[in-house]
Design an enzyme around this catalytic site. Structure first.
Site, PDB file in Angstrom:
ATOM      1  N   ARG A  78       0.830  -1.207   0.000  1.00 14.79           N
ATOM      2  CA  ARG A  78       0.000   0.000   0.000  1.00 14.79           C
ATOM      3  C   ARG A  78       0.865   1.257   0.000  1.00 14.79           C
ATOM      4  NH1 ARG A  78      -2.317   0.536   4.669  1.00 14.79           N
ATOM      5  NH2 ARG A  78      -3.589  -1.328   4.457  1.00 14.79           N
ATOM      6  N   TYR A 113      -9.710  23.095 -10.977  1.00 11.19           N
ATOM      7  CA  TYR A 113     -10.379  21.917 -11.518  1.00 11.19           C
ATOM      8  C   TYR A 113     -11.623  21.648 -10.656  1.00 11.19           C
ATOM      9  CZ  TYR A 113     -11.159  16.925 -12.184  1.00 11.19           C
ATOM     10  OH  TYR A 113     -11.733  15.705 -12.406  1.00 11.19           O
ATOM     11  N   ASP A 161      -0.786  23.075  -8.177  1.00  9.45           N
ATOM     12  CA  ASP A 161      -1.165  21.998  -9.091  1.00  9.45           C
ATOM     13  C   ASP A 161      -0.522  22.323 -10.438  1.00  9.45           C
ATOM     14  OD1 ASP A 161      -2.456  20.432 -11.040  1.00  9.45           O
ATOM     15  OD2 ASP A 161      -4.325  20.337  -9.913  1.00  9.45           O
ATOM     16  N   LYS A 171      -2.886  13.030 -16.966  1.00 10.72           N
ATOM     17  CA  LYS A 171      -2.895  13.954 -18.092  1.00 10.72           C
ATOM     18  C   LYS A 171      -1.558  13.875 -18.849  1.00 10.72           C
ATOM     19  CE  LYS A 171      -6.829  14.830 -16.109  1.00 10.72           C
ATOM     20  NZ  LYS A 171      -7.068  15.954 -15.211  1.00 10.72           N
TER      21      LYS A 171
END
Ligand SMILES: *Cc1c(COP(=O)(O)O)cnc(C)c1O
Length: 404
Positions: free
Chosen positions: A64, A117, A189, A214
């Site tokens: 994890r 966003y 970002d 992206k």
């Protein structure tokens, strides 16, 4: 492969995007890094397990929080962003939420820019606020508005530049200096620009997040996210935000695909940027177009700061047609090469309508107040032959005009 001899100049971006973090000698000479499809790791002894779990000895405990393929990716992206350390997660939203849940607690305040966003905006304004964090929305392109917001004594300032979807550009160095003077840390970002065009850490940001879905992936075949920053911050986000606050681990195969994507990142972003510039100029000269939003255009109010802070202007642009929302809908439906789809940064040109798609989560009045108009169309210019992209856009504009 990470450092060259001390008497030689450091390797360039493309070289580092191809080599950093992996030595074929560590894996039977395999040119391409292996995908470690494992959920757990065997310890030689109980004592060894204890030493690795406590961090005394390097090694892996459980999938994890760490995987060797993911480690290569984290080393490479941190290097490209000029950061000490990196962490990969399952999606951009996973990176954003794990980071903020780690750094914020009840009673803390945060300032965000007005254009984010859509799901990031909702994460702050309707997500974090449910847990006692107060969120102030400000126009970070306006130093006075930002100064006013800083009077709330925020712990963090969060923004995108260029911003999704209307390509507003924020002066990273100026905002970071103003925020730091007020005792706030800064998260950027960098999804739209990528480290090819802009490195916020070098301009003063404390942490950088990405939707790796992206441009970093670049082929529309994965979801991923990354956060980079100091060793201390990244260890904390891994140990809290990833380990038990979200559990949003990146799959090993995704890390492999991202490493492949990074090898061509510089080439791709250069091509995306050149084609977007050509499309922006074509749109700006067309009578059916009311306004084009692209920081590469000299007419853009954001051109001066973008030219200072970015190496090129990126593959995203937005426009509004003279015929408004109806003309825009018709234009989008007439496109034959470009796809109508959310997401961005892929080889394919993608066109979408923020008000009904990526930013539908904004309440309409806030969307309008923050300059995301109903007629706005966002284009992610792909890697197709530029003349073909332009021809498709021109024929769709003609069709929309005839109708209007
Ligand atoms: C897509 C996007 C996100 C969210 O990333 P996912 O990978 O879709 O979770 C965050 N920020 C920006 C600027 C984006 O475009």
């Amino acid at each position: 492969m990470t450092t060259s001899d001390s008497n030689r100049r450091p390797h360039g971006f493309a070289t580092r995007a191809i080599h950093v973090g992996y030595d074929p000698a560590s894996a039977h000479g395999a040119l391409t890094p292996p995908v470690f499809m494992t959920s757990t790791y065997a310890f030689e002894t109980v004592e060894d397990g204890l030493a690795i779990s406590s961090g005394e000895k390097p090694g892996y405990v459980y999938g994890r929080t760490r995987n060797p393929t993911q480690t290569i990716l984290e080393t490479r992206i941190a290097d490209l962003e000029g950061a000490e350390a990196g962490l990969a997660l399952a999606s951009g939203m996973a990176a954003i939420s794990a980071t903020l849940w780690t750094l914020l607690g009840a009673g803390d305040r945060v300032v965000i820019d007005q254009t984010l966003y859509g799901n990031s905006y909702v994460f702050f304004t309707r997500g974090l606020t449910r847990f006692g964090v107060s969120v102030t929305v400000a126009d970070l392109t306006d130093p006075d508005d930002f100064a006013q917001a800083l009077r709330t004594r925020p712990k963090l300032v969060y923004f995108e530049t260029p911003a999704n979807p209307n390509l507003r550009v924020i002066d990273i160095a100026a905002v970071a200096a103003q925020a730091h003077a007020a005792g706030a840390r800064v998260i950027v970002d960098n999804t739209f620009a990528t480290p090819v065009l802009q490195r916020p850490i070098e301009l003063g940001a404390d942490l950088v997040v990405h939707s790796a879905t992206k441009f970093l992936g670049g082929h529309g075949d994965l979801l991923g996210g990354v956060v980079v920053g100091s060793q201390t911050d990244i260890a904390q986000i891994r140990g809290h935000g990833l380990r038990y606050l979200t559990g949003a681990t990146m799959a090993p195969l995704t890390a492999f695909l991202l490493l492949r994507g990074l090898k061509t990142l510089e080439l791709r972003v250069q091509r995306h940027s050149a084609s977007a510039m050509a499309v922006a100029a074509t749109l700006a000269a067309h009578p059916a177009v009311r306004q084009v939003f692209y920081p590469g255009l000299l007419a853009s109010p954001f051109h001066p700061i973008a030219a200072r802070q970015m190496r090129a202007f990126g593959g995203l642009l937005a426009c509004e047609l003279s015929g408004g929302i109806e003309a825009g809908r018709h234009f989008m439906n007439q496109l034959t090469l470009a796809h109508r789809a959310v997401s961005l940064g892929d080889a394919e040109t993608l066109v979408q309508h923020p008000a009904s798609m990526t930013h539908a989560a904004y309440p309409p009045e806030e969307r309008h107040r923050h300059g995301i108009s109903d007629g706005l169309i966002r284009l992610s210019i792909g890697l197709e032959t530029p003349e073909d992209i332009i021809e498709d856009i021109l024929q769709a504009l003609e069709a929309s005009q005839q109708r209007g």
